[in-house]
Design an enzyme around this catalytic site. Structure first.
Site, PDB file in Angstrom:
ATOM      1  N   GLU A 177      -1.858  -0.904  13.351  1.00 42.79           N
ATOM      2  CA  GLU A 177      -3.091  -0.638  12.609  1.00 42.79           C
ATOM      3  C   GLU A 177      -4.305  -1.177  13.370  1.00 42.79           C
ATOM      4  OE1 GLU A 177      -3.210  -2.780   8.926  1.00 42.79           O
ATOM      5  OE2 GLU A 177      -4.741  -1.464   8.064  1.00 42.79           O
ATOM      6  N   GLU A 216       0.856  -1.186   0.000  1.00 40.83           N
ATOM      7  CA  GLU A 216       0.000   0.000   0.000  1.00 40.83           C
ATOM      8  C   GLU A 216       0.889   1.232   0.000  1.00 40.83           C
ATOM      9  OE1 GLU A 216      -3.886   0.372   1.448  1.00 40.83           O
ATOM     10  OE2 GLU A 216      -3.841  -1.553   2.487  1.00 40.83           O
TER      11      GLU A 216
HETATM   12  C1  BGC Z   1      -5.399   1.313   4.687  1.00 39.43           C
HETATM   13  C2  BGC Z   1      -5.953   2.284   5.651  1.00 39.43           C
HETATM   14  C3  BGC Z   1      -7.091   2.980   5.021  1.00 39.43           C
HETATM   15  C4  BGC Z   1      -8.117   1.938   4.764  1.00 39.43           C
HETATM   16  C5  BGC Z   1      -9.390   2.449   4.205  1.00 39.43           C
HETATM   17  C6  BGC Z   1      -6.443   0.308   4.395  1.00 39.43           C
HETATM   18  O1  BGC Z   1      -6.052  -0.701   3.565  1.00 39.43           O
HETATM   19  O2  BGC Z   1      -4.216   0.752   5.135  1.00 39.43           O
HETATM   20  O3  BGC Z   1      -5.246   2.785   6.615  1.00 39.43           O
HETATM   21  O4  BGC Z   1      -7.564   4.109   5.628  1.00 39.43           O
HETATM   22  O5  BGC Z   1      -7.616   0.891   3.965  1.00 39.43           O
HETATM   23  O6  BGC Z   1     -10.347   1.649   4.509  1.00 39.43           O
END
Ligand code: BGC
Length: 727
Positions: free
Chosen positions: A608, A342
């Site tokens: 996260e 990402e």
């Molecule tokens: C990201 C996030 C993001 C989210 C949105 C994820 O895959 O890592 O931090 O805000 O998707 O739903």
């Protein structure tokens, strides 16, 4: 900027998308003594320029990441001192953000990777010369056989430049060229390896003791042709084995093929990784010396402005984790994470962390640049992409994510006091508010389409990421908040905001009609729903709602149930309404789920997920489990803003007048915060003493402050003040 690069042409190779990194070369002999030489350059891709073999400047991954379609930053370097009797200019070109694995296939890149440069030389005799990229340049392969942010780098030290071919001229879309706006990304510090060990599986692993973003730098060892292959990881699994399944498809591998020279140090040129551990997957020596490995920490060259510490070492570690989370994710743009496939500018993450970011570091310029990209990528309709620069176009524009358009400019204005950011972003803010409002008549439309909700909250159904709080409720609350911020910005800019004031009233009434039941309670009985009602001024009965929020938390064992949205605002929703003690309970909670739970589990950055690592040591999932995601780091604004009580006064932003209202708690013995502001350094701290707390405050000479201790507020000029607060 156009003026400078009009003579040069964009150059590329015959196989522009090959994985081998090319070098473009030109040589020349200065005809006289040189008094100044300036290199002006940019690329589609990322470049490293070298003059006579020496790197030009310290900008890593130049030209940085912007909304490339319309904005491509150009850099200028004073290279006068690098000019010798003969000059060889080399420009290496990597894939970077332009066309690497990071670009999803469905989004065709704007054009082939290419570079454009001019070297302007002024001679002692008053004449000048301009060497520009054009047909006369040559290109060659380099030892970098493969390079990609996600996947890493392959470097064969036995490969030399050669087989030079004339470059190809291409269209690099000159109209997108802009001056450099943000800080440069650069190597900020190096951490030594602290431990080398063999895992239960028999793998050789090195620990740097801290999760960082950057790259590993190592001494090359082994006979000619042997391979050093390094993989990266954030954590060890519950058995102590190297674990990187959570990187998903990002290979994050560095492979170096040696030429037998064991005195060289190598680090990747065009790739970065997020890691604490490395595995020596292939290593041509039985002996491993930790001294042969260093972790190079790379991020935007932003200046540290905030410091906090207190008597609880776990809280201090949490605070350090927030700082490392910011360092690991402020790499030219605010990214969600630095390791898996990402590393994107997720707007929601930036929105919830922006206030904290502006305490820790001077991020005015950083956000100013990114917000211009946000605007550049904003749809005609006003919708904001969920990631900026936009890679995953989702035309619906999600609440709380798209709200970065209103929240970030306001937070930056609040922290630094310069209305220019509001003037520049006002149109974008307004378009966003109009877009959401005009999606349709009421909450169903406002909360419709692609939404993330209270992302990752623990009240979600098993296996879901979306949280239990109604999307319609949250969408309405955020629309109201967006109206508030737009109105405030408009007032600063002297605009008539009557239309939006009426709209704000209407949205507020709609909130009550739809989401407050006949007994006066919210229809979503969740922590996050009450947090938003309180924080966004939508609670019909503030004391009752605040008491209920406190009760929801207490009934949950003084634990959070919130996700991205609720977590960002919960501490303020409590402390602004008389429940700072409950906020302290959340902060000091050590059991799962809590911030200190992750600290006790050995976190060195912010996770996260609350349950990234479960109490039994297993991981919640391999698919979405970053250990360096700054969003929940928003808790640090409670440390600066409530524990030590330092807040900007929105009427006199940028800390021209400072609100200082520390709220001590008996569970800590002392706390201390310091903040460098545009008006000088403000300090606020307290310690327990006989019968209460001794509070000490320093207001910089360039500012005034409203100091609140208990229920008394006094307005003071610059100076140091002591107060006593009864326990
Ligand atoms: C990201 C996030 C993001 C989210 C949105 C994820 O895959 O890592 O931090 O805000 O998707 O739903």
């Amino acid at each position: 900027m156009d003026k400078l690069l009009t003579k040069a042409k964009f150059i590329t190779t015959h196989t522009p998308r090959s994985s081998v990194v090319p070098v473009f070369r030109q040589t020349f002999v200065p005809r006289n003594a040189v008094i100044s030489a300036v290199l002006t350059i940019t690329a589609r891709g990322i470049y490293e320029a070298r003059i006579n073999g020496t790197r030009v400047g310290k900008f890593l991954f130049a030209p940085g990441w912007t909304s490339y379609k319309t904005r491509l930053q150009v850099q200028t370097y004073d290279v006068t001192k690098m000019i010798e009797q003969e000059v060889c200019i080399d420009i290496l070109l990597g894939s970077g953000w332009h066309y690497g694995h990071i670009q999803l296939e469905k989004f065709a890149v704007i054009c082939d990777p290419c570079v454009i440069a001019e070297l302007n030389v002024v001679y002692e005799d008053g004449t000048s010369e301009c060497i520009v990229t054009d047909e006369s340049w040559m290109y060659s392969k380099t030892p970098i056989l493969f390079s990609d942010y996600y996947d890493g780098e392959i470097y064969d030290a036995n490969v030399t430049y050669g087989d030079w071919k004339p470059v190809v001229i291409t269209d690099g879309k000159r109209e997108a060229l802009i001056e450099q706006e943000g800080e440069i990304v650069t190597a900020i510090e190096e951490l030594p390896a602290i431990n080398y060990f063999i895992t239960p599986k028999g793998e050789r692993v090195i620990d740097f003791g801290q999760e960082v973003t950057g790259f590993v730098c190592f001494r090359t060892v082994g006979e000619i042709g042997s391979r050093i292959s390094i993989d990266h990881a954030e954590i060890l699994d519950k058995d102590g084995n190297f674990y990187n399944e959570n990187y998903r498809s990002a290979k994050s591998n560095i492979t170096y093929i040696t030429d037998g020279d064991t005195e060289k140090w190598y680090h990747p040129v065009f790739s970065f990784q997020g890691f604490r551990y490395i595995r020596l997957t292939e290593y041509p020596s039985k002996d491993v010396y930790v001294g042969d490995f260093r972790a190079v920490v790379v991020h935007s060259d932003i200046k540290r402005t905030g410091w906090f510490s207190c008597s609880d070492p776990l809280v201090n570690r949490l605070y350090e984790n927030v700082i490392w989370g910011q360092r690991g994710n402020f790499l030219d743009i605010p990214t969600d994470c630095p390791q898996r496939n990402e590393r994107l500018g997720w707007t929601g993450d930036a929105e919830v962390f922006c206030r904290t970011a502006a305490y820790n570091y001077d991020v005015e310029r950083f956000f100013a640049k990114w917000l211009r990209d946000l605007e550049a990528d904003q749809a005609e309709s006003g919708a904001i992409a969920s990631v900026v620069p936009n890679m995953l176009w989702d035309p619906d524009g999600a609440f709380a994510w798209g709200d970065a358009a209103t929240v970030c400019p306001w937070e930056i204005y609040r922290a630094y006091g310069d209305p220019k950011i509001l003037a520049r972003q006002f149109n974008s803010m307004m378009k966003w508010v109009n877009y959401v409002y005009n999606k349709g008549n009421g909450p169903e439309a406002w909360g419709g389409g692609n939404q993330y909700g209270d992302w990752l909250s623990l009240d979600a159904e098993e296996g879901s990421c979306y949280g239990a709080t109604s999307h319609q409720l949250l969408a309405t609350a955020f629309l109201s908040y967006a109206c508030d911020l737009l109105i405030k910005a408009g007032r600063v800019l002297g605009r008539d905001m009557a239309v939006y004031e009426a709209r704000r009233r209407e949205v507020g009434e709609t909130f009550v009609q739809h989401f407050v039941d006949e007994n006066g309670w919210l229809t979503s009985d969740t922590q996050t729903a009450y947090v938003c009602a309180l924080r966004f001024g939508l609670a019909p009965d503030v004391p009752r709602y605040a008491a209920h929020l406190a009760e929801l938390i207490k009934n949950n064992g003084n634990k959070l149930k919130t996700g991205f949205i609720g977590t960002a605002f919960i501490m303020e929703a409590l402390s602004e309404n008389g429940y700072a003690d409950v906020a302290y309970s959340l902060l000091l909670q050590k059991e799962f789920p809590s911030w200190l739970y992750s600290v006790r589990k050995g976190a060195t950055t912010i996770w996260e997920h609350w349950d990234g690592l479960k109490p039994d040591g297993s991981v919640w999932s391999k698919d979405m489990n970053s250990f360096n995601h700054y969003a929940y780091g928003a808790v640090a604004s409670f440390m600066y803003g409530t524990i030590c009580g330092i807040q900007p006064d929105e009427e006199h932003p940028g800390y021209a007048n400072i609100k200082i209202a520390p709220i001590p708690d008996a569970r800590l013995d002392w706390a201390h915060a310091m903040l460098d502001t545009r008006h000088g350094t403000v300090i606020s701290g307290w310690e327990k003493c006989e019968g209460g707390y001794r509070i000490s405050v320093t207001v910089p000479d360039g500012a005034t402050a409203d100091v609140t201790v208990g229920d008394k507020t006094e307005h003071v000029a610059g100076g140091t003040y002591e107060y006593f607060l009864n326990a």
